[in-house]
Design a protein around this motif. Structure first.
Motif, PDB file in Angstrom:
ATOM      1  N   LEU A   1       2.182  -2.284 -15.662  1.00  0.00           N
ATOM      2  CA  LEU A   1       1.466  -1.811 -14.473  1.00  0.00           C
ATOM      3  C   LEU A   1       1.015  -2.950 -13.567  1.00  0.00           C
ATOM      4  O   LEU A   1       0.648  -2.712 -12.413  1.00  0.00           O
TER       5      LEU A   1
ATOM      6  N   LEU B   1       2.450  -3.381 -10.044  1.00  0.00           N
ATOM      7  CA  LEU B   1       1.933  -2.648  -8.878  1.00  0.00           C
ATOM      8  C   LEU B   1       1.015  -3.526  -8.022  1.00  0.00           C
ATOM      9  O   LEU B   1       0.724  -3.197  -6.871  1.00  0.00           O
ATOM     10  N   LYS B   2       0.513  -4.634  -8.613  1.00  0.00           N
ATOM     11  CA  LYS B   2      -0.591  -5.369  -7.998  1.00  0.00           C
ATOM     12  C   LYS B   2      -0.273  -6.034  -6.653  1.00  0.00           C
ATOM     13  O   LYS B   2      -1.010  -5.842  -5.683  1.00  0.00           O
TER      14      LYS B   2
ATOM     15  N   HIS C   1       0.816  -1.221   0.000  1.00  0.00           N
ATOM     16  CA  HIS C   1       0.000   0.000   0.000  1.00  0.00           C
ATOM     17  C   HIS C   1       0.853   1.276   0.000  1.00  0.00           C
ATOM     18  O   HIS C   1       0.382   2.341   0.394  1.00  0.00           O
TER      19      HIS C   1
ATOM     20  N   SER D   1      -0.408  -3.625  -4.015  1.00  0.00           N
ATOM     21  CA  SER D   1      -1.398  -2.538  -4.166  1.00  0.00           C
ATOM     22  C   SER D   1      -0.706  -1.168  -4.165  1.00  0.00           C
ATOM     23  O   SER D   1      -1.104  -0.243  -3.452  1.00  0.00           O
ATOM     24  N   VAL D   2       0.331  -1.057  -4.976  1.00  0.00           N
ATOM     25  CA  VAL D   2       1.122   0.175  -5.018  1.00  0.00           C
ATOM     26  C   VAL D   2       0.397   1.276  -5.801  1.00  0.00           C
ATOM     27  O   VAL D   2      -0.277   1.001  -6.789  1.00  0.00           O
ATOM     28  N   THR D   3       0.540   2.504  -5.329  1.00  0.00           N
ATOM     29  CA  THR D   3      -0.026   3.678  -5.989  1.00  0.00           C
ATOM     30  C   THR D   3       1.082   4.439  -6.703  1.00  0.00           C
ATOM     31  O   THR D   3       2.140   4.694  -6.121  1.00  0.00           O
ATOM     32  N   PHE D   4       0.838   4.778  -7.966  1.00  0.00           N
ATOM     33  CA  PHE D   4       1.838   5.480  -8.763  1.00  0.00           C
ATOM     34  C   PHE D   4       1.265   6.785  -9.315  1.00  0.00           C
ATOM     35  O   PHE D   4       0.179   6.787  -9.901  1.00  0.00           O
ATOM     36  N   THR D   5       1.990   7.878  -9.143  1.00  0.00           N
ATOM     37  CA  THR D   5       1.540   9.177  -9.649  1.00  0.00           C
ATOM     38  C   THR D   5       2.618   9.816 -10.513  1.00  0.00           C
ATOM     39  O   THR D   5       3.798   9.753 -10.182  1.00  0.00           O
TER      40      THR D   5
ATOM     41  N   PHE E   1      -2.551   6.433 -10.118  1.00  0.00           N
ATOM     42  CA  PHE E   1      -3.058   5.125 -10.555  1.00  0.00           C
ATOM     43  C   PHE E   1      -2.648   4.050  -9.545  1.00  0.00           C
ATOM     44  O   PHE E   1      -1.485   3.944  -9.188  1.00  0.00           O
ATOM     45  N   THR E   2      -3.616   3.238  -9.133  1.00  0.00           N
ATOM     46  CA  THR E   2      -3.340   2.154  -8.187  1.00  0.00           C
ATOM     47  C   THR E   2      -3.844   0.826  -8.737  1.00  0.00           C
ATOM     48  O   THR E   2      -4.927   0.766  -9.316  1.00  0.00           O
ATOM     49  N   HIS E   3      -3.040  -0.207  -8.565  1.00  0.00           N
ATOM     50  CA  HIS E   3      -3.525  -1.558  -8.857  1.00  0.00           C
ATOM     51  C   HIS E   3      -3.866  -2.201  -7.519  1.00  0.00           C
ATOM     52  O   HIS E   3      -3.003  -2.705  -6.816  1.00  0.00           O
ATOM     53  N   GLU E   4      -5.143  -2.155  -7.165  1.00  0.00           N
ATOM     54  CA  GLU E   4      -5.598  -2.691  -5.878  1.00  0.00           C
ATOM     55  C   GLU E   4      -5.645  -4.224  -5.926  1.00  0.00           C
ATOM     56  O   GLU E   4      -6.070  -4.827  -6.914  1.00  0.00           O
TER      57      GLU E   4
END
Lengths: 343, 343
Positions: free
Chosen positions: A256, A259-260, A241, A263-267, B266-269
């Motif tokens: 992408l 990121l899963k 997270h 659950s990483v957030t990228f901006t 962008f987030t991959h939850e």
């Protein structure tokens, strides 16, 4: 009045294509002010925009997105500033830049300059400071209360650059633990001066470097250099997270799905988003700049100025672009418009 | 005790490869409980995991990540639950799934089931509810105070799916305006029943659909279907500094520079992030489930159950996987373990 312009896109290999022209002084409209530019700073965004193709409507291009100056004229419906006030600001892509004697600006994007700094020292701060505030508060959503940020760690890729230098100070002031990357003796030393708690050597594997300090991962990562090279490593280093923000455009498409698992957030942070899209909360730039000025005058933040060129000429501007593109810049470079002023 | 397992990865075209076996009832360890499974729900994650290659250590695979049951045995250091309590939970990839008579679970991942629902109705909620809570609170960072979320808009791609159905209700309860997408009469109707303020027809261009309602963009977008197809459109539809989250893996690499102009996040939850990485805040699943149960019992949330299969057998499980993979599922499907119980 004098302005330094370019009439076509050019790379440094093309030689100095900047030219000095005389243009009429503009008049401030509703909600605008006219500023006599005293000092300006040069940023990577200048070197990128210099190389962008011209649009059909574009006659000439005036760069410069970081300045300190005094207010010369006030437009209608401007009540919080008066003639003679010294302000600092980054600006907006819809306005001609600061590489000229007088510059128009939307009043929502400026704030009174710190009183304790010379204009050269203050001009180093707006663009990089706004970038760091937006990253910390708008994308990482850190608290305005430093106590609530205690125990959280921020990793800054390239701690000694312009953005890294001020981001380190801001993050520290708001309670974060700050880890930066650097490799040369002078950049390591500079980053520590800016307040970094730890400086990792980016010539080594950053996971190994973190482990040396008994750390496995970090809460936030702010990338200010070569995002493609650090993309996978950042995802490896960030906590579940966790949040990653870059200000450096990618060369390649990326996966992408990486990121899963966490659950990483990228901006992709872009400091011109608010003025470019004329958002309702554009005044946030003023709010952030006010906080910067206050914390400078309180002795919390220090200027990141490291090099001053004298006189706004085609030569100094070209030299500034050369220095920026060398990617060896530590802290910030500014140009003092009038050679003989005591800035 | 009975368990429905698979012994190799398989696609539906391979025919029904599930088999029923008899395995010993496990014993709860420290911080664990043993649950007699009453009802379980089948989710897209089951169909994906069914098709994943086996690892060398894996003898057989027990799927099922959504269940309601009663506590049969309590491990050491479990004080908040007692034998006979009815609980609901999604689970964790480190535990065998719910497709068996008795299931072990980490007590931090379960909560008391809503008292006002039958087990079949409650089993529809944990996995999708947790996914929606994490998206809203951990990635969009919406406020726990609905008043502070007023005026913000959430777009859910595929409003009538399992996650979309409960996410709509949760977002509405926490003050957001909710717009969903659907195209069939029955899915549009279902999504409105779940509380959607507007339902856009995803067979048309979504920008045009939004414009029909005098809307240009939204604050948050939650993608629960075909992320590749919606990636660029979502960036077009989200506000500057807006946030996009997906729960659907990409087929292709994507251009992250598209996020730049608006500073999009962008987030991959992934709902299993906390148990998978054994995070310190793993108990958040219990907290979220408690809020779901409370709001169900207060009449705020309603079950998203739409179809019940009777009896946990290889046949019902295969049928459930067929229905899920048809991508026509509206709301949720559950399997009642004992055919003759009054669930």
């Amino acid at each position: 009045m004098k302005a330094i312009v370019s009439n076509n896109q050019f790379s440094l290999d093309d030689g100095n294509q900047f030219s000095e022209i005389d243009i009429p002084q503009p008049e401030p409209g509703e909600g605008e002010i006219l500023i006599k530019v005293e000092t300006l700073s040069v940023n990577p965004v200048d070197t990128k925009l210099r190389q962008q193709p011209f649009s059909d409507e574009e006659k000439h291009r005036i760069l410069g997105y970081d300045a300190v100056g005094t207010i010369e004229k006030i437009g209608n419906n401007v009540s919080t500033f008066k003639k003679g006030d010294r302000v600092f600001y980054s600006g907006a892509p819809s306005y001609a830049g600061a590489n000229q004697q007088y510059q128009l600006m939307d009043v929502r994007l400026v704030a009174h300059a710190p009183q304790s700094l010379k204009p050269t020292e203050a001009a180093a701060l707006p663009l990089t400071g706004l970038t760091a505030y937006e990253t910390l508060f708008d994308t990482f959503n850190i608290s305005e209360n430093p106590q609530e940020n205690r125990g959280k760690t921020l990793l800054i890729i390239n701690g000694s650059g312009g953005v890294g230098s001020i981001a380190t100070q801001i993050a520290k002031a708001y309670g974060l633990r700050v880890i930066t990357t650097a490799s040369r003796t002078e950049t390591i030393e500079w980053s520590k001066q800016m307040g970094a708690d730890l400086v990792l050597n980016h010539k080594n594997d950053l996971s190994d470097e973190l482990k040396k300090h008994d750390l496995a991962d970090v809460d936030y990562i702010f990338c200010t250099f070569n995002t493609d090279a650090y993309y996978e490593k950042m995802i490896e280093l960030v906590k579940p997270h966790g949040k990653i923000t870059t200000i450096v455009a990618f060369q390649d498409k990326q996966d992408l799905n990486l990121l899963k698992s966490k659950s990483v957030t990228f901006t992709h942070e872009f400091m011109f988003t608010r003025p470019l899209h004329q958002t309702e909360d554009m005044q946030k730039h003023q709010t952030y700049l006010q906080d910067i000025a206050q914390k400078v005058d309180d002795g919390v933040y220090h200027t990141t100025l490291n090099q001053t060129l004298n006189g706004l000429t085609t030569e100094t501007l070209f030299k500034a672009h050369e220095i920026l593109e060398s990617h060896k810049m530590i802290g910030k470079l500014v140009i003092q418009v009038d050679e003989d002023s005591e800035n």
